[in-house]
Design a protein around this motif. Sequence first.
Motif, PDB file in Angstrom:
ATOM      1  N   SER A   9       0.823  -1.204   0.000  1.00  0.00           N
ATOM      2  CA  SER A   9       0.000   0.000   0.000  1.00  0.00           C
ATOM      3  C   SER A   9       0.861   1.260   0.000  1.00  0.00           C
ATOM      4  O   SER A   9       1.685   1.457   0.894  1.00  0.00           O
ATOM      5  N   SER A  10       0.681   2.116  -1.006  1.00  0.00           N
ATOM      6  CA  SER A  10       1.449   3.373  -1.126  1.00  0.00           C
ATOM      7  C   SER A  10       2.941   3.140  -0.950  1.00  0.00           C
ATOM      8  O   SER A  10       3.617   3.898  -0.273  1.00  0.00           O
ATOM      9  N   GLU A  67       7.836   6.119   9.951  1.00  0.00           N
ATOM     10  CA  GLU A  67       7.250   6.974   8.920  1.00  0.00           C
ATOM     11  C   GLU A  67       7.383   8.462   9.251  1.00  0.00           C
ATOM     12  O   GLU A  67       7.647   9.284   8.384  1.00  0.00           O
ATOM     13  N   ASP A  88       7.032  -3.228   4.837  1.00  0.00           N
ATOM     14  CA  ASP A  88       6.148  -2.143   5.258  1.00  0.00           C
ATOM     15  C   ASP A  88       6.142  -2.107   6.785  1.00  0.00           C
ATOM     16  O   ASP A  88       5.688  -3.061   7.427  1.00  0.00           O
ATOM     17  N   ARG A  90       4.762   0.471   8.605  1.00  0.00           N
ATOM     18  CA  ARG A  90       3.776   1.487   9.000  1.00  0.00           C
ATOM     19  C   ARG A  90       2.589   0.791   9.661  1.00  0.00           C
ATOM     20  O   ARG A  90       1.801   0.130   8.977  1.00  0.00           O
ATOM     21  N   SER A  93      -0.974   0.766   8.048  1.00  0.00           N
ATOM     22  CA  SER A  93      -1.047   0.403   6.635  1.00  0.00           C
ATOM     23  C   SER A  93      -1.733  -0.948   6.436  1.00  0.00           C
ATOM     24  O   SER A  93      -1.526  -1.875   7.230  1.00  0.00           O
ATOM     25  N   TYR A  96       0.938  -3.619   6.434  1.00  0.00           N
ATOM     26  CA  TYR A  96       1.869  -3.596   7.569  1.00  0.00           C
ATOM     27  C   TYR A  96       2.477  -4.986   7.807  1.00  0.00           C
ATOM     28  O   TYR A  96       1.765  -5.974   7.891  1.00  0.00           O
TER      29      TYR A  96
END
Length: 186
Positions: A9-10, A67, A88, A90, A93, A96
């Motif tokens: 994600s992103s 982040e 990831d 975050r 998220s 994550y």
Amino acid sequence: GLKLLTELSSGPKVFNVEKFQDSRGTFRMVFQHSVFSSAFPEMPSMMQTNFVIGNRGSIRGFHGALENKKHWKIVTCSQGHVMHAFIDIRPGSPSYGDIAVLESNGTKFESIVIPPGFAYGVQFATQDSTLIYSTNIELKNQNEISISPISDTFIDLWPEEIILSEKDFSAPALSQLIEAGFFSAE
């Protein structure tokens, strides 16, 4: 779990850099702010660029920052063959704790933008593989964490026999950091 890079994600994005070739040789544009910022409008200026030459099997990382530290990276394999890996980290998220991998080589010459909230690791799959590595925070000011690239979760990611620094060898496992609530301490 293991994901495709596009499933984070992103997350990090790959850019195919321009190549110009004529009788003088080859010219490649590794970084162009207007192109990269079209996908990441909040991306700051890069403050330091490094040139890394790796021995076959060597791993650098996983290294990352929370982040809120706003730590960006751009990596480009300019020679040889490498295996990039991204986690990831975050907590809010949808991806994550997930990891994505991407093989890259000097022939493709792809630049990968890694936004804040991702830990990055790379294994050099051929001798003298090279990376061009830019960051918006100078090395002396980086407040990165290390995550073990050889924990049970990640040991099978790496295609080559592993060479590690002492720092990366003794880094905690991702599961230990998550259980300790490290990433949610923003």
